[in-house]
Design a protein around this motif. Sequence first.
Motif, PDB file in Angstrom:
ATOM      1  N   ALA A 187       0.569  -1.045  -0.224  1.00 17.73           N
ATOM      2  CA  ALA A 187      -0.176   0.056   0.344  1.00 17.73           C
ATOM      3  C   ALA A 187       1.052   1.382   0.316  1.00 17.73           C
ATOM      4  CB  ALA A 187      -1.269  -0.275   1.171  1.00 17.73           C
ATOM      5  N   LEU A 188       2.061   1.247   0.837  1.00 19.82           N
ATOM      6  CA  LEU A 188       3.349   2.169   0.587  1.00 19.82           C
ATOM      7  C   LEU A 188       3.201   2.147  -0.727  1.00 19.82           C
ATOM      8  CD1 LEU A 188       5.235   1.761   3.491  1.00 19.82           C
ATOM      9  CD2 LEU A 188       3.426   3.521   3.439  1.00 19.82           C
ATOM     10  N   GLY A 189       4.017   1.432  -1.253  1.00 15.13           N
ATOM     11  CA  GLY A 189       4.440   1.484  -3.175  1.00 15.13           C
ATOM     12  C   GLY A 189       3.132   2.000  -3.642  1.00 15.13           C
ATOM     13  N   HIS A 190       1.823   2.241  -3.362  1.00 13.86           N
ATOM     14  CA  HIS A 190       1.409   2.585  -4.542  1.00 13.86           C
ATOM     15  C   HIS A 190       0.983   3.756  -3.803  1.00 13.86           C
ATOM     16  CE1 HIS A 190       0.424  -1.704  -5.453  1.00 13.86           C
ATOM     17  NE2 HIS A 190      -0.778  -1.268  -6.469  1.00 13.86           N
ATOM     18  N   LEU A 196      16.134  -6.729  -5.888  1.00 10.02           N
ATOM     19  CA  LEU A 196      15.758  -6.833  -6.571  1.00 10.02           C
ATOM     20  C   LEU A 196      15.546  -8.790  -7.168  1.00 10.02           C
ATOM     21  CD1 LEU A 196      17.337  -4.560  -9.671  1.00 10.02           C
ATOM     22  CD2 LEU A 196      15.236  -4.856  -8.100  1.00 10.02           C
ATOM     23  N   ILE A 197      16.020  -8.881  -6.066  1.00  9.58           N
ATOM     24  CA  ILE A 197      16.708 -10.666  -5.647  1.00  9.58           C
ATOM     25  C   ILE A 197      14.655 -11.343  -5.703  1.00  9.58           C
ATOM     26  CG2 ILE A 197      17.006 -12.965  -4.292  1.00  9.58           C
ATOM     27  CD1 ILE A 197      19.500 -11.642  -3.862  1.00  9.58           C
ATOM     28  N   GLY A 198      13.943 -11.961  -6.662  1.00 10.59           N
ATOM     29  CA  GLY A 198      12.861 -12.400  -7.006  1.00 10.59           C
ATOM     30  C   GLY A 198      11.494 -11.569  -7.117  1.00 10.59           C
ATOM     31  N   ALA A 199      12.175 -10.000  -7.934  1.00  7.12           N
ATOM     32  CA  ALA A 199      11.638  -9.103  -8.185  1.00  7.12           C
ATOM     33  C   ALA A 199      11.041  -9.305  -9.334  1.00  7.12           C
ATOM     34  CB  ALA A 199      11.929  -7.455  -8.286  1.00  7.12           C
ATOM     35  N   HIS A 219       7.713  -5.138  -4.721  1.00  8.41           N
ATOM     36  CA  HIS A 219       8.529  -6.533  -4.161  1.00  8.41           C
ATOM     37  C   HIS A 219       8.038  -7.804  -5.045  1.00  8.41           C
ATOM     38  CE1 HIS A 219      11.531 -10.047  -3.452  1.00  8.41           C
ATOM     39  NE2 HIS A 219      12.440  -9.537  -4.064  1.00  8.41           N
ATOM     40  N   ALA A 220       6.622  -7.567  -3.257  1.00  7.49           N
ATOM     41  CA  ALA A 220       6.295  -9.062  -3.186  1.00  7.49           C
ATOM     42  C   ALA A 220       5.512  -8.766  -4.478  1.00  7.49           C
ATOM     43  CB  ALA A 220       5.717  -9.422  -2.307  1.00  7.49           C
ATOM     44  N   SER A 221       5.040 -10.478  -4.606  1.00  8.52           N
ATOM     45  CA  SER A 221       4.282 -10.057  -6.234  1.00  8.52           C
ATOM     46  C   SER A 221       2.915 -10.648  -5.254  1.00  8.52           C
ATOM     47  CB  SER A 221       3.858 -11.789  -7.103  1.00  8.52           C
ATOM     48  OG  SER A 221       4.352 -12.427  -5.522  1.00  8.52           O
ATOM     49  N   PRO A 222       1.764 -10.340  -6.360  1.00  6.23           N
ATOM     50  CA  PRO A 222       0.262  -9.824  -5.837  1.00  6.23           C
ATOM     51  C   PRO A 222      -0.301 -10.767  -5.189  1.00  6.23           C
ATOM     52  CG  PRO A 222       0.587  -8.596  -8.213  1.00  6.23           C
ATOM     53  CD  PRO A 222       1.591  -9.934  -7.811  1.00  6.23           C
ATOM     54  N   ALA A 223       0.149 -12.070  -5.570  1.00  3.61           N
ATOM     55  CA  ALA A 223      -0.472 -13.583  -5.127  1.00  3.61           C
ATOM     56  C   ALA A 223       0.426 -13.698  -3.287  1.00  3.61           C
ATOM     57  CB  ALA A 223       0.403 -14.585  -5.802  1.00  3.61           C
ATOM     58  N   THR A 224       1.410 -13.410  -3.197  1.00  6.11           N
ATOM     59  CA  THR A 224       2.216 -12.663  -1.818  1.00  6.11           C
ATOM     60  C   THR A 224       0.788 -12.321  -1.044  1.00  6.11           C
ATOM     61  OG1 THR A 224       4.357 -13.691  -2.498  1.00  6.11           O
ATOM     62  CG2 THR A 224       4.082 -13.119  -0.662  1.00  6.11           C
TER      63      THR A 224
END
Length: 423
Positions: free
Chosen positions: A141-144, A365-368, A407-412
């Motif tokens: 939410a902070l990112g958005h 960026l690992i896993g991004a 970084h986290a995916s929407p599924a996560t």
Amino acid sequence: MSGIGSVPAARPDHPATPLLTALFLAYGALLLMRIGLNGRLLDLAINYTADGGSIVEKIHPTFWGFLAVGGMALVSFRITLDAWELRVVRALLAFCGAVCGLLAFAVVTGRSASVGYLLDSYVALIVFALVFVFPVPWRRALGHALLGYMVAGALLAIVEFALRFRVMPFTEGEAVFRPTGLTPHPLELGLWCAVGIGFTAAGDWSRGTKLAAGGLLLLGCVVSGARLATLVAGACTVLVLVQGIGAGLSPQRRRERQILVVLGVLLVGPVLLGGLAAAGAFGRFAGGMADDNAMARVRVYEVFGLLSWHDLLVGGDINAVVKLVRERYDLPYIESALVIFVVQLGILGTVLLLGMLARLVRIVLIGAAWPVTMAVVAFFVVALSNNGLATKSSSVFLLLGLAITLHASPATVRSAAAGARRC
């Protein structure tokens, strides 16, 4: 990393407490203030970037707020980190430690006044270690919120371009009007807009909202007059459209859709470019990419020929070099962050700074998602073309904030939110 005792854990699988919510709201407000209160605004009240003033004035006011939030979080919650989060925190600590070492060396050699931006623009990145206090959906939410601020800045820039009026204070004389939006300079506006396109693609907004936001960012970049940023933003837009189309379809059907998108860009693109040109949005492109302003950023590298081997290795007097640049090359500024780094820190210090920064970014960026990586690459392509990285700026702060929070995916995020609801 975790604490011991009965202190509650600030993780997504635990219900939110009023204190955690209050700290989150305070942290989010401080993030937006750190980006919104730029140097031009602060200089109206304090000597933030200008010469003179106390050391307190040289530190961004939000630092004290972050300090309070961090202290409250550390004594109130047991913070647990997964493998990636732990690596990011360690990388942040290592990077900030290296920058502090460079600052200490500058103090010993009497050059601390000229490298104050290292403290405010780079050591300040340590505040992102606090973001892991909050659940993953909250971070996203902070990112958005940061993305929304960037889109609002692009929209304001478009309005400014139409009305030929700036909201932010700006005193530099220019042959062609360039808006600034919510940034202190048109070049920073172009940088923000170019970078925002990739992060918008990585966000959770609906497809229509993403298209609208991406369109505003691209148009904001064009009217900013930042030529390299505009080219990069255009390339990012095409890449996002091509890669994002046909998700979930068979490979053959997806390739067909992608070909249609490319054809559409080739057909509609010239019409849009013609309309923007008629509106005067490409005034800065009239002299081509290799005009006097662009060539000045190339000629400035001749400065290295004026430095002794000692100055090249460990740094020299930036004020003396700026004076030489004005006298010999008739350049009012050193429009290259790389040149400024070498002049102030020497080759050894520059390698340490950029090497540790590259290491930090690589770990983040690992896993991004690929749009996040694209946005980070776009950032450094554009940012290294001017002196923005060697000034008191919130650009690196904004970049790292977006890369970590999105970084986290929407599924996560959905999985973490579902777990929180079950508790």
